[in-house]
Motif scaffolding. Structure first.
Motif, PDB file in Angstrom:
ATOM      1  N   ILE A  50       0.847  -1.195   0.000  1.00  0.00           N
ATOM      2  CA  ILE A  50       0.000   0.000   0.000  1.00  0.00           C
ATOM      3  C   ILE A  50       0.883   1.246   0.000  1.00  0.00           C
ATOM      4  O   ILE A  50       1.940   1.273   0.626  1.00  0.00           O
ATOM      5  CB  ILE A  50      -0.904   0.006   1.259  1.00  0.00           C
ATOM      6  N   GLY A  51       0.439   2.289  -0.675  1.00  0.00           N
ATOM      7  CA  GLY A  51       1.153   3.565  -0.652  1.00  0.00           C
ATOM      8  C   GLY A  51       0.724   4.426  -1.814  1.00  0.00           C
ATOM      9  O   GLY A  51       0.091   3.970  -2.760  1.00  0.00           O
ATOM     10  N   GLU A  52       1.089   5.701  -1.753  1.00  0.00           N
ATOM     11  CA  GLU A  52       0.711   6.643  -2.797  1.00  0.00           C
ATOM     12  C   GLU A  52       1.560   6.436  -4.047  1.00  0.00           C
ATOM     13  O   GLU A  52       2.511   5.633  -4.056  1.00  0.00           O
ATOM     14  CB  GLU A  52       0.876   8.073  -2.285  1.00  0.00           C
ATOM     15  N   SER A  53       1.226   7.137  -5.126  1.00  0.00           N
ATOM     16  CA  SER A  53       2.004   7.061  -6.359  1.00  0.00           C
ATOM     17  C   SER A  53       3.458   7.429  -6.067  1.00  0.00           C
ATOM     18  O   SER A  53       3.723   8.409  -5.372  1.00  0.00           O
ATOM     19  CB  SER A  53       1.441   8.025  -7.409  1.00  0.00           C
ATOM     20  N   GLY A  54       4.384   6.640  -6.596  1.00  0.00           N
ATOM     21  CA  GLY A  54       5.798   6.899  -6.357  1.00  0.00           C
ATOM     22  C   GLY A  54       6.328   6.277  -5.086  1.00  0.00           C
ATOM     23  O   GLY A  54       7.502   6.472  -4.747  1.00  0.00           O
ATOM     24  N   TYR A 220      -0.016  -8.304  -3.483  1.00  0.00           N
ATOM     25  CA  TYR A 220      -1.170  -7.593  -4.024  1.00  0.00           C
ATOM     26  C   TYR A 220      -0.916  -6.094  -3.885  1.00  0.00           C
ATOM     27  O   TYR A 220      -0.929  -5.546  -2.786  1.00  0.00           O
ATOM     28  CB  TYR A 220      -2.458  -7.987  -3.305  1.00  0.00           C
ATOM     29  N   ILE A 221      -0.665  -5.433  -5.027  1.00  0.00           N
ATOM     30  CA  ILE A 221      -0.320  -4.017  -5.055  1.00  0.00           C
ATOM     31  C   ILE A 221      -1.582  -3.203  -5.313  1.00  0.00           C
ATOM     32  O   ILE A 221      -2.295  -3.450  -6.282  1.00  0.00           O
ATOM     33  CB  ILE A 221       0.720  -3.745  -6.165  1.00  0.00           C
ATOM     34  N   THR A 222      -1.863  -2.239  -4.465  1.00  0.00           N
ATOM     35  CA  THR A 222      -3.052  -1.405  -4.638  1.00  0.00           C
ATOM     36  C   THR A 222      -2.905  -0.130  -3.818  1.00  0.00           C
ATOM     37  O   THR A 222      -2.053  -0.058  -2.926  1.00  0.00           O
ATOM     38  CB  THR A 222      -4.326  -2.155  -4.202  1.00  0.00           C
ATOM     39  N   HIS A 223      -3.710   0.888  -4.145  1.00  0.00           N
ATOM     40  CA  HIS A 223      -3.753   2.076  -3.292  1.00  0.00           C
ATOM     41  C   HIS A 223      -5.069   2.154  -2.523  1.00  0.00           C
ATOM     42  O   HIS A 223      -5.305   3.111  -1.805  1.00  0.00           O
ATOM     43  CB  HIS A 223      -3.539   3.358  -4.118  1.00  0.00           C
ATOM     44  N   ASP A 224      -5.909   1.123  -2.658  1.00  0.00           N
ATOM     45  CA  ASP A 224      -7.224   1.124  -2.025  1.00  0.00           C
ATOM     46  C   ASP A 224      -7.216   0.214  -0.797  1.00  0.00           C
ATOM     47  O   ASP A 224      -7.164  -1.013  -0.910  1.00  0.00           O
ATOM     48  CB  ASP A 224      -8.284   0.655  -3.021  1.00  0.00           C
ATOM     49  N   GLY A 429       2.137  11.105 -11.493  1.00  0.00           N
ATOM     50  CA  GLY A 429       0.799  10.861 -12.031  1.00  0.00           C
ATOM     51  C   GLY A 429      -0.171  11.987 -11.720  1.00  0.00           C
ATOM     52  O   GLY A 429      -0.943  12.424 -12.580  1.00  0.00           O
ATOM     53  N   GLY A 430      -0.139  12.486 -10.481  1.00  0.00           N
ATOM     54  CA  GLY A 430      -1.022  13.582 -10.091  1.00  0.00           C
ATOM     55  C   GLY A 430      -0.702  14.869 -10.831  1.00  0.00           C
ATOM     56  O   GLY A 430      -1.604  15.621 -11.222  1.00  0.00           O
ATOM     57  N   LEU A 457      -5.403   7.132  -9.668  1.00  0.00           N
ATOM     58  CA  LEU A 457      -4.595   7.850  -8.688  1.00  0.00           C
ATOM     59  C   LEU A 457      -4.794   7.273  -7.289  1.00  0.00           C
ATOM     60  O   LEU A 457      -5.861   6.762  -6.967  1.00  0.00           O
ATOM     61  CB  LEU A 457      -4.978   9.337  -8.684  1.00  0.00           C
ATOM     62  N   ASP A 458      -3.754   7.365  -6.460  1.00  0.00           N
ATOM     63  CA  ASP A 458      -3.908   6.917  -5.085  1.00  0.00           C
ATOM     64  C   ASP A 458      -4.823   7.887  -4.331  1.00  0.00           C
ATOM     65  O   ASP A 458      -5.053   9.017  -4.786  1.00  0.00           O
ATOM     66  CB  ASP A 458      -2.545   6.816  -4.394  1.00  0.00           C
ATOM     67  N   PRO A 459      -5.384   7.495  -3.182  1.00  0.00           N
ATOM     68  CA  PRO A 459      -6.424   8.289  -2.516  1.00  0.00           C
ATOM     69  C   PRO A 459      -6.003   9.715  -2.166  1.00  0.00           C
ATOM     70  O   PRO A 459      -6.797  10.647  -2.315  1.00  0.00           O
ATOM     71  CB  PRO A 459      -6.726   7.490  -1.243  1.00  0.00           C
ATOM     72  N   LEU A 460      -4.771   9.904  -1.694  1.00  0.00           N
ATOM     73  CA  LEU A 460      -4.355  11.246  -1.292  1.00  0.00           C
ATOM     74  C   LEU A 460      -4.213  12.167  -2.494  1.00  0.00           C
ATOM     75  O   LEU A 460      -4.634  13.331  -2.460  1.00  0.00           O
ATOM     76  CB  LEU A 460      -3.038  11.176  -0.510  1.00  0.00           C
ATOM     77  N   VAL A 461      -3.626  11.663  -3.590  1.00  0.00           N
ATOM     78  CA  VAL A 461      -3.492  12.467  -4.803  1.00  0.00           C
ATOM     79  C   VAL A 461      -4.867  12.710  -5.430  1.00  0.00           C
ATOM     80  O   VAL A 461      -5.155  13.813  -5.907  1.00  0.00           O
ATOM     81  CB  VAL A 461      -2.548  11.774  -5.815  1.00  0.00           C
TER      82      VAL A 461
END
Length: 549
Positions: A50-54, A220-224, A429-430, A457-461
């Motif tokens: 889990i984590g933001e873009s980058g 399992y890679i995801t931002h959710d 990406g953002g 985009l990840d949730p924060l971005v």
């Protein structure tokens, strides 16, 4: 079947020790993408990244196969797979490992399949090419996997071409392609991000069933966070290439210890509990769609009798599953797909059905922002050229006038003026999505169609982009048609919602009204399919669906 592959008796499949990945250029060392990351993975276990873009999620996932993108290099650490350090293997040995012992499931199945080959040919290819099975054996294994993944007509499903099946079905077919050689490790890289919520439930259930029945280890890679809660045993949170914290999935989701993880969890909770935006129905309609129908060179109408309106300052969310007609409706509005019946009026005048028949001013007043800025932005052009093009095209400006306007637009989207000489490849990406917004604003439109602009985009971005769009709306009075499958986003930004199913509008009105009982049955299905951040949610939803059937 030839399978003399090693297996550990203690169940450990993968051990990554002190992994370090850097960028190297002709000018010398670049940034460190992954710094001192360690973890282990056992048979039948799922580790969520889990984590933001980058943050380094996909970079770590690819590195688990000893693969890096161009310009990136593994400069430290060990990657021990079934007692063998993969970094010590030569090129041929690594290639024999990838796709056979370790399989990768990408975010976009549509981009991963060859449109010219049948699904059978592609699913069976790895097992046949590596000599693990004959084509007939691989085909029997594929049918078995199609059945496990609950694909329709599994005995003949593989005879179809990729374009003949839905996005969710193709995503599951890619899982079958990954599993046909019976790998010890699966790497899922954002495999449900682009799917609507109802399809996502089916695909997640299929993935989980596959992992459990075959005892395969998985990353399992995801931002959710809500998605990873349904499938992961443990979670590792990453930021700027470093591990923030790692632990049992329940502990990470309910009792995170680190501030960054707490922020991610709080953002997900806020998205699910946000109050609906109230609707203001005063004023004349800016866009009026009246009984519009269209088809793609077939007798089947992909849009059938749709009627809705958008007022100045409105944000109308258009929601529905894949194939419901959301993006097709947007294409009709901008003239990319000519309508066959009905009328579309904008600012009181009827719009010609075809793009080529519209005036420059009609084109200017309706702009579109696309889901994937990587595809929508020319990688060879600078931001001055990308954003400046509509300035010169619509307003006949040139030279310093264009440069000054582009600088104004960069400030408006909260990017530094110095970015004017950068190219898309130098942005996150953002930031790329902000550039797409600036390009749309450069035309000074009255309506902007946003086609899934936050889904990748990840949730924060994504939250930053939503706040930016809201601020611009308040400042400029622009209206939005917001196409999305994320009902959390609908809550945050839309004052009206249009629910589409199989090309028809099944509900339209203020967001609080449409999402309040009594529901249209399909609206109720959509609402019940939004993932919740608890591990038993998926089982509950599946049980409810079985009762309905």
């Amino acid at each position: 079947m030839n399978d003399n592959r090693p297996h550990r008796t203690d169940g450990q499949v993968l051990r990554v020790d002190n992994l370090r990945i850097e960028v190297k250029t002709d000018a010398g060392p670049g940034p460190v993408l992954v710094d001192d990351v360690s973890f282990t993975l056992r048979k039948g276990e799922v580790l969520g990244l889990i984590g933001e873009s980058g943050a380094g999620k996909s970079t770590i996932g690819l590195a688990s196969m000893v693969y890096t993108r161009s310009g990136c290099y593994i400069t430290g650490g060990k990657i021990v797979f079934l007692d063998q350090d993969l970094r010590e293997l030569n090129g041929d040995q690594r290639r024999r490992t990838r796709g056979v012992k370790i399989s990768y499931i990408a975010q976009s199945a549509a981009a991963s399949f060859n449109p010219a080959l049948t699904i059978y040919e592609q699913v069976c290819e790895v097992a046949v090419r590596h000599g693990l099975m004959s084509f007939a054996e691989a085909k029997r294994e594929a049918v078995k996997l199609f059945r496990e993944l609950e694909l329709p007509n599994p005995d003949v499903f593989g005879d179809r071409y990729p374009h003949q099946v839905s996005g969710g079905q193709l995503q599951r077919a890619m899982a079958a392609m990954a599993m046909v050689a019976k790998p010890d490790l699966l790497i899922f890289d954002e495999p449900t991000t682009a799917l609507d919520v109802t399809t996502q439930v089916e695909v997640l259930a299929s993935f989980r069933k596959l992992i459990r029945e075959h005892g395969t280890a998985a990353l399992y890679i995801t931002h959710d966070l809500a998605v990873v809660a349904q499938i992961a045993d443990r979670i590792m949170v990453l930021r700027h290439g470093k591990m923030v914290e790692q632990g049992d999935a329940t502990q990470i989701l309910q009792h995170p210890t680190q501030e960054y993880t707490q922020k991610l969890v709080a953002e997900r909770v806020a998205a699910s509990t946000h109050e609906f935006v109230e609707s203001d129905d005063t004023g004349e309609a800016l866009l009026k769609i009246d009984q519009v129908s269209a088809s793609y060179r077939t007798l089947v109408k992909v849009i059938n009798g749709v009627t809705l309106d958008i007022r100045r300052g409105d944000t109308v969310a258009v929601v529905g599953e894949s194939g419901s007609g959301k993006s097709t409706l947007a294409r009709i509005v901008v003239g990319l797909l000519p309508r066959e019946e009905g009328d579309i009026r904008f600012g009181g005048e009827s719009l010609p059905p075809r793009l080529r028949d519209r005036s420059k001013d009609q084109l200017r007043r309706i702009q579109m922002i696309y889901q994937m800025p990587d595809v929508a932005l020319n990688p060879q052009q600078t931001l001055l050229e990308i954003i400046g093009r509509p300035v010169s095209f619509y307003f006949n400006k040139s030279g310093d006038q264009v440069r000054q306007r582009v600088k104004e637009l960069l400030r408006q989207i909260d990017l530094p003026e110095s970015f004017i000489t950068r190219r898309p490849g130098e942005l996150s990406g953002g930031q790329k999505q902000r550039v797409s917004i600036a390009r749309a604003l450069a035309a000074e439109p009255e309506l902007i169609i946003c086609d899934e602009v936050t889904s990748a985009l990840d949730p924060l971005v994504a939250e930053e982009i939503l706040r930016l769009l809201k601020r611009l709306q308040d400042e400029l009075g622009v209206a939005y048609m917001f196409i999305t499958h994320d009902l959390g986003t609908v809550k945050r930004i839309a004052n009206k919602v249009a629910v589409m199913l199989k090309g028809q509008l099944v509900a339209f009105g203020s967001t609080p009204k449409v999402f309040a009982p009594p529901f249209h049955p399909y609206t109720e299905l959509l609402l019940s399919s939004v993932p919740e951040m608890r591990s038993d949610w998926l089982d509950e939803v599946l049980a409810k669906r079985r009762q309905l059937v």
